[in-house]
Design a protein around this motif. Structure first.
Motif, PDB file in Angstrom:
ATOM      1  N   GLU A  83      48.090  45.659  41.125  1.00  0.00           N
ATOM      2  CA  GLU A  83      46.761  45.997  39.718  1.00  0.00           C
ATOM      3  C   GLU A  83      45.707  44.926  39.817  1.00  0.00           C
ATOM      4  O   GLU A  83      45.721  44.236  40.099  1.00  0.00           O
ATOM      5  N   ILE A  84      44.180  46.149  39.887  1.00  0.00           N
ATOM      6  CA  ILE A  84      43.169  45.268  39.432  1.00  0.00           C
ATOM      7  C   ILE A  84      43.314  44.767  38.406  1.00  0.00           C
ATOM      8  O   ILE A  84      43.799  45.256  37.124  1.00  0.00           O
ATOM      9  N   ASN A  85      42.846  43.462  37.933  1.00  0.00           N
ATOM     10  CA  ASN A  85      43.014  42.694  36.776  1.00  0.00           C
ATOM     11  C   ASN A  85      44.551  42.472  36.134  1.00  0.00           C
ATOM     12  O   ASN A  85      44.838  41.530  35.550  1.00  0.00           O
ATOM     13  N   SER A  86      45.386  42.346  37.535  1.00  0.00           N
ATOM     14  CA  SER A  86      46.840  41.586  37.742  1.00  0.00           C
ATOM     15  C   SER A  86      45.924  39.984  37.563  1.00  0.00           C
ATOM     16  O   SER A  86      45.095  39.455  37.934  1.00  0.00           O
ATOM     17  N   SER A  87      47.145  38.884  37.873  1.00  0.00           N
ATOM     18  CA  SER A  87      46.752  37.449  37.418  1.00  0.00           C
ATOM     19  C   SER A  87      46.218  37.195  39.280  1.00  0.00           C
ATOM     20  O   SER A  87      45.894  35.691  39.050  1.00  0.00           O
ATOM     21  N   ASN A  88      46.399  37.914  39.849  1.00  0.00           N
ATOM     22  CA  ASN A  88      45.773  37.326  41.229  1.00  0.00           C
ATOM     23  C   ASN A  88      44.333  37.844  41.535  1.00  0.00           C
ATOM     24  O   ASN A  88      43.616  37.120  41.800  1.00  0.00           O
ATOM     25  N   THR A  89      43.739  38.447  40.246  1.00  0.00           N
ATOM     26  CA  THR A  89      42.499  38.237  39.757  1.00  0.00           C
ATOM     27  C   THR A  89      41.275  37.098  39.090  1.00  0.00           C
ATOM     28  O   THR A  89      41.722  37.346  38.062  1.00  0.00           O
ATOM     29  N   ILE A  90      40.488  37.173  39.783  1.00  0.00           N
ATOM     30  CA  ILE A  90      40.005  35.679  39.153  1.00  0.00           C
ATOM     31  C   ILE A  90      38.914  37.071  38.866  1.00  0.00           C
ATOM     32  O   ILE A  90      38.221  37.874  39.740  1.00  0.00           O
ATOM     33  N   LEU A  91      37.923  36.548  37.552  1.00  0.00           N
ATOM     34  CA  LEU A  91      36.571  37.437  36.892  1.00  0.00           C
ATOM     35  C   LEU A  91      35.578  36.280  36.985  1.00  0.00           C
ATOM     36  O   LEU A  91      36.210  35.871  35.765  1.00  0.00           O
ATOM     37  N   ILE A  92      34.717  36.495  37.109  1.00  0.00           N
ATOM     38  CA  ILE A  92      33.557  35.946  37.579  1.00  0.00           C
ATOM     39  C   ILE A  92      32.248  36.701  36.867  1.00  0.00           C
ATOM     40  O   ILE A  92      32.274  37.187  37.894  1.00  0.00           O
ATOM     41  N   PHE A  93      31.557  35.502  35.957  1.00  0.00           N
ATOM     42  CA  PHE A  93      30.778  36.554  35.903  1.00  0.00           C
ATOM     43  C   PHE A  93      29.575  36.096  34.627  1.00  0.00           C
ATOM     44  O   PHE A  93      29.333  34.777  33.978  1.00  0.00           O
ATOM     45  N   PRO A  94      28.256  36.316  34.464  1.00  0.00           N
ATOM     46  CA  PRO A  94      27.706  37.000  36.153  1.00  0.00           C
ATOM     47  C   PRO A  94      27.504  36.992  37.352  1.00  0.00           C
ATOM     48  O   PRO A  94      27.903  35.783  37.493  1.00  0.00           O
ATOM     49  N   ASN A  95      27.045  37.806  37.795  1.00  0.00           N
ATOM     50  CA  ASN A  95      26.764  36.902  39.361  1.00  0.00           C
ATOM     51  C   ASN A  95      26.388  38.576  40.162  1.00  0.00           C
ATOM     52  O   ASN A  95      26.644  38.975  40.490  1.00  0.00           O
ATOM     53  N   LYS A  98      39.040  32.240  46.318  1.00  0.00           N
ATOM     54  CA  LYS A  98      37.913  31.990  46.482  1.00  0.00           C
ATOM     55  C   LYS A  98      36.938  33.372  46.348  1.00  0.00           C
ATOM     56  O   LYS A  98      36.897  34.676  46.323  1.00  0.00           O
ATOM     57  N   GLN A  99      35.202  32.655  45.882  1.00  0.00           N
ATOM     58  CA  GLN A  99      34.549  33.930  45.137  1.00  0.00           C
ATOM     59  C   GLN A  99      33.097  32.893  45.202  1.00  0.00           C
ATOM     60  O   GLN A  99      33.223  31.955  45.145  1.00  0.00           O
ATOM     61  N   PRO A 100      32.302  33.627  46.420  1.00  0.00           N
ATOM     62  CA  PRO A 100      30.841  33.493  46.732  1.00  0.00           C
ATOM     63  C   PRO A 100      29.640  33.762  45.004  1.00  0.00           C
ATOM     64  O   PRO A 100      30.337  34.494  44.593  1.00  0.00           O
ATOM     65  N   ILE A 101      29.291  32.705  44.787  1.00  0.00           N
ATOM     66  CA  ILE A 101      28.488  32.701  43.228  1.00  0.00           C
ATOM     67  C   ILE A 101      27.066  32.795  44.114  1.00  0.00           C
ATOM     68  O   ILE A 101      26.560  32.405  44.461  1.00  0.00           O
TER      69      ILE A 101
END
Ligand SMILES: [Zn+2]
Length: 412
Positions: free
Chosen positions: A332-344, A404-407
């Motif tokens: 699921e979206i927003n599961s523990s696999n997902t990190i949310l980084i904002f603003p970006n 990993k997430q590009p910022i």
């Protein structure tokens, strides 16, 4: 881009008169919204300039930020903004037509029967919605509540035509652009002046492409064209001043369409020879999905490189780790696999939101040369990370567990 900025007004007026006189209704409105925002929106201009510099710089650690798989899968959601017809009639096109249009789009990006290269990018209709429920990836909304939509369709922001305000029309139905590439199928654009337009990659609530219902078909050249813009391709005739002059051609990586294997030309030149230059492979431009020529059948290697460089940096990179085409109940979206980084993109700080299980996880921030510029531990479900010491550019945020997430950091 810098050339355009000096002559934006001239170009807008030239395009305006030219397109008003064109009865074929086959044109793309992307440059209107782009030129308008380059002039009026400093944040937009800075974002695109930074994105352009990142792509041209080809950072040494590009390999690090590329997905392990060579095939990029991009979840898409299609919003049909119809004018009250039943499903399958008029502008309220059927699920089957939409599915076939996406198949056609993939066939063109994969060069199934074209004369170009396989871009190795595919688009999948979302199977999981933003709440984690199963979906067809198709939303339908009656758009007639928006003033002037029923008579003239949508008006792209910055265009003087009469129609439904772009933001109001898109507000009827839109999904987070970090997890889905949004496609709005509309009745008309400016009362028939355009068949499509797209946002260059800037993220935000309204990023995506708009296409008229009659062009959302399996054999459409418009859909791959607009998706090309969505992944930062310019027209092959970019810089021609509205079919007035040959685009500048001193350095192919920064002039014209910023792609070196598509010879610069004027948009109206599609014949056997290119009046602008005898150099390069002319067929790469006159048969290109990003031209206005009648027969199109290719993206080139140079365009593939630009699309894929765009795909791995913000704001498109988060699409590569989206679970939007996953299986309901498991990813699921927003599961523990997902990190949310904002603003970006960010300026001086970012919020990092994680599942409680990830509290205490180490993180590092890498600069484009692969050097660690910040590191620490996530101390809560919502951590605040200071970026004020950093200069503008693209950084890679990395957490234990290989997230990993590009910022993108922007400094005024
Ligand atoms: Zn276009």
């Amino acid at each position: 881009m810098k050339n355009n900025s000096n002559h934006i007004l001239v170009i807008i007026f030239l395009l305006f008169f030219q397109l008003q006189g064109n009865s074929q209704n086959t044109d793309c409105g992307t440059d209107y919204i782009h030129n308008y925002r380059m002039q009026t929106d400093a944040l937009y201009r800075n974002q695109l300039l930074i994105l352009e510099s990142q792509i041209e710089a080809k950072p040494q650690n590009q390999e690090n930020i590329q997905s392990k798989s060579t095939l990029y899968n991009i979840p898409v959601v299609v919003h049909v903004i119809h004018i009250g017809e039943t499903i399958g009639t008029g502008t309220n096109i059927s699920d089957l037509q939409i599915q076939q249009a996406i198949t056609g789009l993939n066939n063109r990006f994969r060069n199934v029967s074209g004369n170009g290269v396989d871009v190795e990018v595919e688009f999948c209709l979302a199977s999981i919605d933003p709440s984690g429920n199963a979906t067809s990836g198709i939303n339908r909304v009656n758009g007639t509540s928006i003033s002037n939509y029923q008579t003239n369709g949508i008006t792209p922001t910055g265009n003087p035509c009469v129609g439904g305000l772009e933001t109001a029309v898109k507000d009827l139905s839109r999904w987070p652009t970090s997890d889905y590439y949004n496609i709005w199928v509309v009745s008309e654009i400016c009362n028939g002046s355009f068949v499509g337009y797209a946002s260059y990659p800037v993220g935000g609530l309204y990023d995506g492409l708009v296409i008229v219902s009659t062009s959302m078909t399996s054999n459409s050249g418009t859909l791959p064209h607009e998706m090309g813009h969505g992944f930062f391709l310019y027209h092959t005739f970019n810089g021609d001043g509205g079919n007035v002059n040959c685009p500048l051609d001193n350095d192919c990586s920064v002039d014209g369409d910023h792609v070196c294997d598509t010879p610069p030309h004027k948009q109206g030149d599609c014949g056997l020879t290119n009046p602008c230059t005898a150099l390069g492979v002319w067929d790469n431009s006159r048969y290109n999905y990003m031209a206005y020529c009648p027969l199109v059948n290719r993206f080139t290697q140079g365009q593939k490189d630009r699309i894929r460089a765009t795909a791995v940096i913000a704001p498109r990179a988060s699409l590569l780790t989206s679970q939007g085409c996953g299986v309901s109940g498991t990813n699921e979206i927003n599961s523990s696999n997902t990190i949310l980084i904002f603003p970006n993109p960010a300026q001086n700080m970012i919020h990092v939101t994680v599942d409680a299980a990830l509290i205490g996880t180490n993180f590092e921030l890498y600069d484009p040369m692969g050097k660690v510029v910040l590191s620490g531990k996530l101390s809560s479900e919502n951590s605040l990370i200071e970026l004020s010491s950093l200069s503008g550019g693209i950084y890679l945020f990395k957490m234990d567990g290989d997230l990993k997430q590009p910022i993108m950091v922007i400094k005024e």
